[in-house]
Write a protein that holds these residues in place. Structure first.
Motif, PDB file in Angstrom:
ATOM      1  N   THR A 146      67.430  35.159  69.377  1.00  0.00           N
ATOM      2  CA  THR A 146      67.322  35.637  70.751  1.00  0.00           C
ATOM      3  C   THR A 146      67.920  37.028  70.944  1.00  0.00           C
ATOM      4  OG1 THR A 146      67.465  33.340  71.514  1.00  0.00           O
ATOM      5  CG2 THR A 146      67.780  35.067  73.163  1.00  0.00           C
ATOM      6  N   LYS A 163      62.648  42.767  68.035  1.00  0.00           N
ATOM      7  CA  LYS A 163      61.682  42.262  69.006  1.00  0.00           C
ATOM      8  C   LYS A 163      60.286  42.202  68.397  1.00  0.00           C
ATOM      9  CE  LYS A 163      64.083  43.764  73.202  1.00  0.00           C
ATOM     10  NZ  LYS A 163      63.993  44.571  74.436  1.00  0.00           N
ATOM     11  N   ARG A 164      59.919  40.987  68.048  1.00  0.00           N
ATOM     12  CA  ARG A 164      58.582  40.715  67.520  1.00  0.00           C
ATOM     13  C   ARG A 164      58.080  39.404  68.107  1.00  0.00           C
ATOM     14  NH1 ARG A 164      59.088  40.810  61.145  1.00  0.00           N
ATOM     15  NH2 ARG A 164      60.813  39.413  61.696  1.00  0.00           N
ATOM     16  N   LYS A 165      56.822  39.135  67.885  1.00  0.00           N
ATOM     17  CA  LYS A 165      56.239  37.899  68.402  1.00  0.00           C
ATOM     18  C   LYS A 165      56.914  36.689  67.766  1.00  0.00           C
ATOM     19  CE  LYS A 165      51.836  35.459  68.827  1.00  0.00           C
ATOM     20  NZ  LYS A 165      50.386  35.493  68.501  1.00  0.00           N
ATOM     21  N   GLU A 166      57.248  36.814  66.479  1.00  0.00           N
ATOM     22  CA  GLU A 166      57.864  35.686  65.772  1.00  0.00           C
ATOM     23  C   GLU A 166      59.219  35.324  66.351  1.00  0.00           C
ATOM     24  OE1 GLU A 166      56.631  38.330  64.358  1.00  0.00           O
ATOM     25  OE2 GLU A 166      54.972  37.643  63.067  1.00  0.00           O
ATOM     26  N   ARG A 167      59.933  36.298  66.902  1.00  0.00           N
ATOM     27  CA  ARG A 167      61.261  36.032  67.435  1.00  0.00           C
ATOM     28  C   ARG A 167      61.203  34.993  68.552  1.00  0.00           C
ATOM     29  NH1 ARG A 167      64.974  40.275  70.803  1.00  0.00           N
ATOM     30  NH2 ARG A 167      63.419  39.757  72.375  1.00  0.00           N
ATOM     31  N   THR A 168      60.273  35.162  69.476  1.00  0.00           N
ATOM     32  CA  THR A 168      60.133  34.212  70.583  1.00  0.00           C
ATOM     33  C   THR A 168      59.728  32.829  70.076  1.00  0.00           C
ATOM     34  OG1 THR A 168      59.453  36.034  72.024  1.00  0.00           O
ATOM     35  CG2 THR A 168      59.004  33.801  72.792  1.00  0.00           C
ATOM     36  N   VAL A 169      58.824  32.801  69.109  1.00  0.00           N
ATOM     37  CA  VAL A 169      58.351  31.526  68.562  1.00  0.00           C
ATOM     38  C   VAL A 169      59.500  30.778  67.893  1.00  0.00           C
ATOM     39  CG1 VAL A 169      56.812  30.451  66.880  1.00  0.00           C
ATOM     40  CG2 VAL A 169      55.999  32.368  68.262  1.00  0.00           C
ATOM     41  N   TYR A 170      60.280  31.461  67.063  1.00  0.00           N
ATOM     42  CA  TYR A 170      61.381  30.809  66.351  1.00  0.00           C
ATOM     43  C   TYR A 170      62.472  30.339  67.317  1.00  0.00           C
ATOM     44  CZ  TYR A 170      59.337  32.583  62.021  1.00  0.00           C
ATOM     45  OH  TYR A 170      58.491  32.830  60.969  1.00  0.00           O
TER      46      TYR A 170
END
Length: 203
Positions: free
Chosen positions: A19, A24-31
């Motif tokens: 968090t 800041k990438r798309k994977e960060r939110t998913v994980y």
């Protein structure tokens, strides 16, 4: 040590990293969302065909399958997961029948064995290693529960002891990745220094 304590500590550490620290990438939110789902499902279990399954276990297994499905070498990684599954089942059976566990901490010995074997047979990518191990031990946990139930020993599938092992394995993998990255960086600095020293000598 209380079962589940390591799971909650390490899970919150992972969520904080995804968090606030990860780029800041798309994977960060998913994980980050995946870790939260696993945390929220830790105290909830469902019953399927007489088997009690922790909801977090289903989230973990599903996430591991999604990660592995994106692999370029799917069949090889599935074979590696199968190997980890057999290894995990063997360790669980060994734990039940071999008295050496009375002298050793099974909380740390099992993850060490799995990580050591996994690093030998698996691919180099960190996320590939994580997906292979997570799917392998999730499948091993399920198969071990099926085997134990045949002896009228039904246990909760994906309990706190299982998740303690999962989080220890993840942090061991992260530790090895950090050590390897430092090794590569030190080696590159040494090579640059050696090359510059050779240039100075030639001058």
């Amino acid at each position: 040590m209380t079962d589940g304590l390591l799971f909650y500590w390490f899970s919150w550490l992972l969520w904080i990293y995804f968090t606030f620290v990860m780029k800041k990438r798309k994977e960060r939110t998913v994980y980050a969302f995946w870790v939260l789902l696993i945390l929220c499902g830790a105290s909830v279990y469902i019953t399927i065909l007489g088997y009690k399954i922790m909801l977090s276990y289903l989230f973990l297994a599903f996430g591991a399958m999604v990660m592995l499905a994106k692999s370029k070498h799917l069949f090889y990684h599935l074979f590696c997961s199968l190997t980890i599954m057999v290894l995990y089942m063997a360790i669980m059976l060994w734990e039940n029948y071999f008295p050496l566990w009375m002298m050793l901490s099974k909380t740390f010995i099992s993850p060490l064995i799995i990580v050591f074997i996994a690093l030998i047979i698996m691919s180099k990518g960190f996320y590939s290693k994580v997906s292979i191990i997570l799917l392998g031990i999730s499948s091993g946990e399920l198969m071990n529960s099926f085997i134990m139930s045949s002896y009228a020993m039904k246990e909760l599938i994906g309990g706190y002891v299982f998740f303690d092992s999962v989080l220890i394995i993840l942090f061991l993998l992260i530790g090895f990745e950090i050590v390897y990255a430092l090794k590569v960086k030190i080696r590159s600095v040494f090579l640059i220094y050696k090359k510059s020293f050779r240039v100075l000598r030639e001058e």
